[in-house]
Design a protein around this motif. Structure first.
Motif, PDB file in Angstrom:
ATOM      1  N   ASP A 136     -63.264   3.851 -16.424  1.00 36.63           N
ATOM      2  CA  ASP A 136     -64.022   2.703 -16.917  1.00 36.63           C
ATOM      3  C   ASP A 136     -63.498   2.193 -18.258  1.00 36.63           C
ATOM      4  OD1 ASP A 136     -65.959   1.486 -15.375  1.00 36.63           O
ATOM      5  OD2 ASP A 136     -67.410   3.086 -15.663  1.00 36.63           O
ATOM      6  N   ALA A 137     -62.957   3.102 -19.086  1.00 35.17           N
ATOM      7  CA  ALA A 137     -62.646   2.728 -20.465  1.00 35.17           C
ATOM      8  C   ALA A 137     -61.185   2.357 -20.700  1.00 35.17           C
ATOM      9  CB  ALA A 137     -63.029   3.880 -21.409  1.00 35.17           C
ATOM     10  N   ILE A 138     -60.267   2.912 -19.919  1.00 34.03           N
ATOM     11  CA  ILE A 138     -58.837   2.685 -20.158  1.00 34.03           C
ATOM     12  C   ILE A 138     -58.262   1.806 -19.046  1.00 34.03           C
ATOM     13  CG2 ILE A 138     -56.571   3.782 -20.339  1.00 34.03           C
ATOM     14  CD1 ILE A 138     -57.891   6.232 -21.473  1.00 34.03           C
ATOM     15  N   TYR A 139     -57.604   0.745 -19.440  1.00 34.33           N
ATOM     16  CA  TYR A 139     -56.969  -0.135 -18.464  1.00 34.33           C
ATOM     17  C   TYR A 139     -55.995  -1.058 -19.181  1.00 34.33           C
ATOM     18  CZ  TYR A 139     -60.474  -3.505 -20.115  1.00 34.33           C
ATOM     19  OH  TYR A 139     -61.257  -4.311 -20.902  1.00 34.33           O
ATOM     20  N   THR A 140     -55.162  -1.708 -18.382  1.00 34.61           N
ATOM     21  CA  THR A 140     -54.195  -2.676 -18.903  1.00 34.61           C
ATOM     22  C   THR A 140     -54.705  -4.088 -18.630  1.00 34.61           C
ATOM     23  OG1 THR A 140     -52.384  -1.159 -18.415  1.00 34.61           O
ATOM     24  CG2 THR A 140     -51.798  -3.456 -18.800  1.00 34.61           C
TER      25      THR A 140
ATOM     26  N   ASP B 238     -65.406   1.057  -6.499  1.00 30.70           N
ATOM     27  CA  ASP B 238     -66.867   0.955  -6.606  1.00 30.70           C
ATOM     28  C   ASP B 238     -67.275   0.067  -7.775  1.00 30.70           C
ATOM     29  OD1 ASP B 238     -67.367   2.497  -4.410  1.00 30.70           O
ATOM     30  OD2 ASP B 238     -67.793   4.331  -5.515  1.00 30.70           O
ATOM     31  N   GLY B 239     -66.603   0.238  -8.911  1.00 31.78           N
ATOM     32  CA  GLY B 239     -66.906  -0.585 -10.073  1.00 31.78           C
ATOM     33  C   GLY B 239     -66.543  -2.042  -9.851  1.00 31.78           C
TER      34      GLY B 239
ATOM     35  N   ALA C 208     -66.551  -3.612  -7.017  1.00 30.30           N
ATOM     36  CA  ALA C 208     -67.463  -4.222  -6.041  1.00 30.30           C
ATOM     37  C   ALA C 208     -68.661  -4.890  -6.720  1.00 30.30           C
ATOM     38  CB  ALA C 208     -67.949  -3.164  -5.057  1.00 30.30           C
ATOM     39  N   LEU C 209     -69.094  -4.354  -7.861  1.00 32.74           N
ATOM     40  CA  LEU C 209     -70.267  -4.896  -8.549  1.00 32.74           C
ATOM     41  C   LEU C 209     -70.024  -6.287  -9.124  1.00 32.74           C
ATOM     42  CD1 LEU C 209     -71.582  -1.746 -10.460  1.00 32.74           C
ATOM     43  CD2 LEU C 209     -72.426  -2.708  -8.320  1.00 32.74           C
ATOM     44  N   THR C 210     -68.777  -6.606  -9.420  1.00 30.77           N
ATOM     45  CA  THR C 210     -68.457  -7.932  -9.966  1.00 30.77           C
ATOM     46  C   THR C 210     -67.705  -8.791  -8.961  1.00 30.77           C
ATOM     47  OG1 THR C 210     -66.438  -7.003 -10.960  1.00 30.77           O
ATOM     48  CG2 THR C 210     -68.402  -7.115 -12.333  1.00 30.77           C
ATOM     49  N   LEU C 211     -67.152  -8.169  -7.928  1.00 26.86           N
ATOM     50  CA  LEU C 211     -66.399  -8.923  -6.931  1.00 26.86           C
ATOM     51  C   LEU C 211     -67.331  -9.696  -6.013  1.00 26.86           C
ATOM     52  CD1 LEU C 211     -63.372  -9.204  -6.394  1.00 26.86           C
ATOM     53  CD2 LEU C 211     -63.559  -7.396  -4.681  1.00 26.86           C
ATOM     54  N   LEU C 212     -68.503  -9.118  -5.723  1.00 25.88           N
ATOM     55  CA  LEU C 212     -69.485  -9.754  -4.848  1.00 25.88           C
ATOM     56  C   LEU C 212     -70.587 -10.407  -5.677  1.00 25.88           C
ATOM     57  CD1 LEU C 212     -69.887  -6.928  -2.187  1.00 25.88           C
ATOM     58  CD2 LEU C 212     -68.828  -9.146  -1.790  1.00 25.88           C
ATOM     59  N   SER C 213     -71.148 -11.499  -5.159  1.00 30.62           N
ATOM     60  CA  SER C 213     -72.291 -12.112  -5.821  1.00 30.62           C
ATOM     61  C   SER C 213     -73.523 -11.239  -5.621  1.00 30.62           C
ATOM     62  CB  SER C 213     -72.537 -13.507  -5.245  1.00 30.62           C
ATOM     63  OG  SER C 213     -72.925 -13.420  -3.882  1.00 30.62           O
ATOM     64  N   GLU C 214     -74.545 -11.493  -6.405  1.00 29.53           N
ATOM     65  CA  GLU C 214     -75.743 -10.644  -6.337  1.00 29.53           C
ATOM     66  C   GLU C 214     -76.406 -10.699  -4.966  1.00 29.53           C
ATOM     67  OE1 GLU C 214     -80.099 -10.006  -8.402  1.00 29.53           O
ATOM     68  OE2 GLU C 214     -79.138 -11.950  -8.342  1.00 29.53           O
ATOM     69  N   ASP C 215     -76.430 -11.876  -4.335  1.00 29.70           N
ATOM     70  CA  ASP C 215     -77.081 -12.013  -3.038  1.00 29.70           C
ATOM     71  C   ASP C 215     -76.428 -11.140  -1.981  1.00 29.70           C
ATOM     72  OD1 ASP C 215     -78.929 -13.771  -3.965  1.00 29.70           O
ATOM     73  OD2 ASP C 215     -77.868 -15.572  -3.318  1.00 29.70           O
ATOM     74  N   ASN C 216     -75.153 -10.843  -2.156  1.00 31.66           N
ATOM     75  CA  ASN C 216     -74.413 -10.094  -1.137  1.00 31.66           C
ATOM     76  C   ASN C 216     -73.968  -8.715  -1.627  1.00 31.66           C
ATOM     77  OD1 ASN C 216     -74.330 -12.124   1.031  1.00 31.66           O
ATOM     78  ND2 ASN C 216     -73.121 -13.307  -0.422  1.00 31.66           N
TER      79      ASN C 216
ATOM     80  N   GLY D 292     -68.504   1.383 -12.825  1.00 27.28           N
ATOM     81  CA  GLY D 292     -67.738   2.487 -12.260  1.00 27.28           C
ATOM     82  C   GLY D 292     -68.398   3.822 -12.524  1.00 27.28           C
ATOM     83  N   THR D 293     -68.843   4.033 -13.758  1.00 31.88           N
ATOM     84  CA  THR D 293     -69.488   5.294 -14.113  1.00 31.88           C
ATOM     85  C   THR D 293     -70.832   5.451 -13.419  1.00 31.88           C
ATOM     86  OG1 THR D 293     -68.404   5.346 -16.276  1.00 31.88           O
ATOM     87  CG2 THR D 293     -70.384   6.663 -16.025  1.00 31.88           C
ATOM     88  N   TYR D 294     -71.619   4.382 -13.400  1.00 27.04           N
ATOM     89  CA  TYR D 294     -72.961   4.458 -12.809  1.00 27.04           C
ATOM     90  C   TYR D 294     -72.865   4.740 -11.305  1.00 27.04           C
ATOM     91  CZ  TYR D 294     -77.857   3.610 -14.048  1.00 27.04           C
ATOM     92  OH  TYR D 294     -79.185   3.764 -14.373  1.00 27.04           O
TER      93      TYR D 294
END
Length: 565
Positions: A159-163, A224-225, A227-235, A458-460
């Motif tokens: 969750d914390a390290i990325y490029t 998993d992380g 997916a929470l932003t890739l999909l809209s809330e309705d879906n 991702g963590t949750y």
């Protein structure tokens, strides 16, 4: 100068006038009243999305603030509120593309997982190894699944390290898939040799597939992380459907298809070359590399930069675990699958041991596959709204009944050849059990997406998934060990000599006994003892804890699961 307070009648008239203004304002019949000009001037109402969660005003008892309730009751139905929750909106092209992407990413995880362990049963390699190893030795190989159940410990790092140039989630997904493809390619050179003498290479096989599962688990954290932003809330509820379809397709290829094509009888029947493990590993490697190349051309939306260090994410994880209802859910996950452990780990192996062909079992699982996909889709539909755990709760009792039915089927298993009617019974039990399990999985996964905080998605999500997987993993080692421990078998040589032989519980031990001119006789099968213990503990936990607790958990408002506003 002294100001006299208004009389009771005047106060009452002013309150009534103020309420009328509020009602008209909520109904859109007039502009903002002057009395509200200063108090509402700075308020900005935003729709609830994964990146901008709306912070509702909930009271200590979980009820919504009275002012907001009065506005909702008198005003028009809110588009994102309870009055409109049943409105079906057409799925956008963006969401459809996101669903396809998620299915493919979960598919990649299914390759190594389907070889070691499937979602509802053992994997393809344990079936091949069972011909040479005892259940205790298979317990060693079952350790390969543990990384998938312990990924919580390194999820904060993901969750914390990325490029930033590559993307927050793709920074982990791409290298993990490249490593999976590379290790499978290397294994393909030695796989056939190791499968010829698995007892000698059991530690090497365990280490190799543990590494593959570790890499897939890390990729799963990022997916998993995402997916929470890739999909809209309705879906969002369809995230679990994507996972179900993707993983089950990967399982199908690594388990059903591979077992069927690997069988010599199947190859001779259809006049095709037998599929070796090395060839299949090369195929998986190519698919993994190809998907990774395709992913390079997929643009990841810029994620919200929360500026969180690894240490702060670990602290956040501790904050999540400090929530009382989160701790309760984790306990549910740890013990929710006790009743099904003997069934998932041993039942299929026992059927093969009693004469069911691997190809026949592969056919049963092949028929099961479309029902698993259907179950995942239905779970996504059933889990939309405020009660996603209803699917999980209502599928518990059918699954318990089917577990008992499968145990009795093993007990009354006829001697080969198996009749068509009995084979149909096996298929019906397999399909129904898998369907109920998929519904449970989808309902719980939908609940996870509903209550998880997207800021540390991702963590949750990994916290919940880790304990859910751990609940199905930690008992497996003890179940396999228990089958051998409670079994009593003897090698009967001639009419007079009877030798108690622990190795008579494995195919290798039976072959050794046969070479001595004897025959293995099982006086007590530990499978039934372990099954009875698991089912007994499962029924008690369901009645007195699991279902009542699940109902309480889904009544907790989503805002009380958040650690960030």
């Amino acid at each position: 100068m002294t100001t006299h307070p208004d009389g009771p009648n005047q106060q009452r008239r002013r309150r009534q006038a103020h309420q009328d203004d509020l009602a008209e304002f909520a109904n859109g019949k007039q502009s903002r009243p002057d009395a509200l000009a200063t108090s509402l001037e700075s308020i900005s109402v935003q729709p609830r999305t994964p990146k901008t969660p709306r912070d509702r005003q909930w009271g200590e008892d979980g009820s919504m603030d009275e002012v907001e309730l009065s506005l909702l009751n008198k005003g028009e139905p809110r588009e994102d509120g309870a009055d409109a929750k049943d409105v079906k909106r057409p799925m956008s092209a963006r969401d459809r593309r996101a669903i396809i992407l998620l299915i493919i990413l979960y598919l990649i995880q299914g390759f190594p997982l389907g070889s070691s362990v499937t979602q509802h049963s053992t994997g393809s390699l344990p079936f091949l190894l069972r011909e040479h190893l005892s259940y205790s030795q298979l317990a060693t190989f079952s350790l390969t699944t543990y990384p998938y159940s312990l990924k919580l410990f390194w999820s904060p790092i993901v969750d914390a390290i990325y490029t930033p140039a590559l993307g927050r989630r793709k920074s982990w997904i791409i290298p993990m898939q490249l490593l999976v493809g590379s290790i499978m390619a290397i294994l393909s050179f030695y796989a056939d040799q190791m499968m010829q003498s698995p007892a000698e290479y059991i530690n090497v096989l365990t280490a190799a597939f543990t590494t593959l599962v570790l890499l897939s688990a890390t990729q799963d954290i990022a997916v998993d992380g995402w997916a929470l932003t890739l999909l809209s809330e309705d879906n969002l509820s369809y995230a679990s459907t994507c996972q179900t379809i993707g993983l089950n397709t990967g399982y199908l290829m690594s388990y059903t298809v591979f077992l069927a094509l690997n069988g010599q009888a199947f190859a001779e029947k259809w006049g095709i070359p037998r599929l070796e493990l090395s060839t299949y590993l090369v195929f998986c490697s190519i698919i993994s590399f190809g998907t990774t190349v395709w992913l390079l051309f997929e643009k990841e939306d810029e994620d919200e930069d929360v500026g969180m260090s690894i240490k702060s994410v670990y602290k956040t994880m501790w904050s999540i675990c400090s929530l009382k209802h989160v701790r309760t859910l984790l306990i549910v996950h740890l013990f929710a699958k006790i009743a099904f452990q003997a069934h998932d780990a041993v039942t299929s192996l026992k059927m093969v041991e009693k004469g069911l062909g691997r190809e026949d079992l592969a056919v049963a699982v092949l028929i099961e596959f479309p029902f698993s996909i259907l179950g995942g889709w239905l779970a996504g539909l059933w889990s939309r709204g405020d009660r996603p755990l209803d699917a999980w709760i209502k599928s518990y009792w059918p699954r318990l009944a089917l577990t008992l039915a499968s145990t009795l089927t093993v007990y009354w298993f006829p001697k080969p050849p198996i009749s068509t009617a009995f084979f149909v019974l096996i298929i019906v039990e397999t399909v129904a059990s898998s369907f109920a399990s998929t519904i449970q999985f989808g309902g719980m996964a939908a609940f996870h997406t509903r209550v998880s905080d997207p800021v540390v998605g991702g963590t949750y999500m990994t916290l919940f998934a880790t304990f859910s997987n751990l609940g199905g993993t930690w008992p497996k080692y003890f179940v396999l060990k228990g089958v051998d421990f409670f079994s009593v078998a003897t090698c009967q040589i001639g009419d007079d000599l009877v030798v108690q032989a622990a190795e008579c519980v494995s195919e290798h031990g039976k072959a050794a006994c046969t070479e001595l001119g004897g025959q293995c006789v099982t006086e007590r099968d530990g499978y039934y003892t372990v099954s009875a213990v698991c089912l007994g503990l499962g029924v008690l936990s369901v009645v007195f804890y699991m279902i009542p607790t699940a109902r309480k958990l889904q009544a907790v408002p989503p805002s009380r699961w958040r650690v960030f506003s």
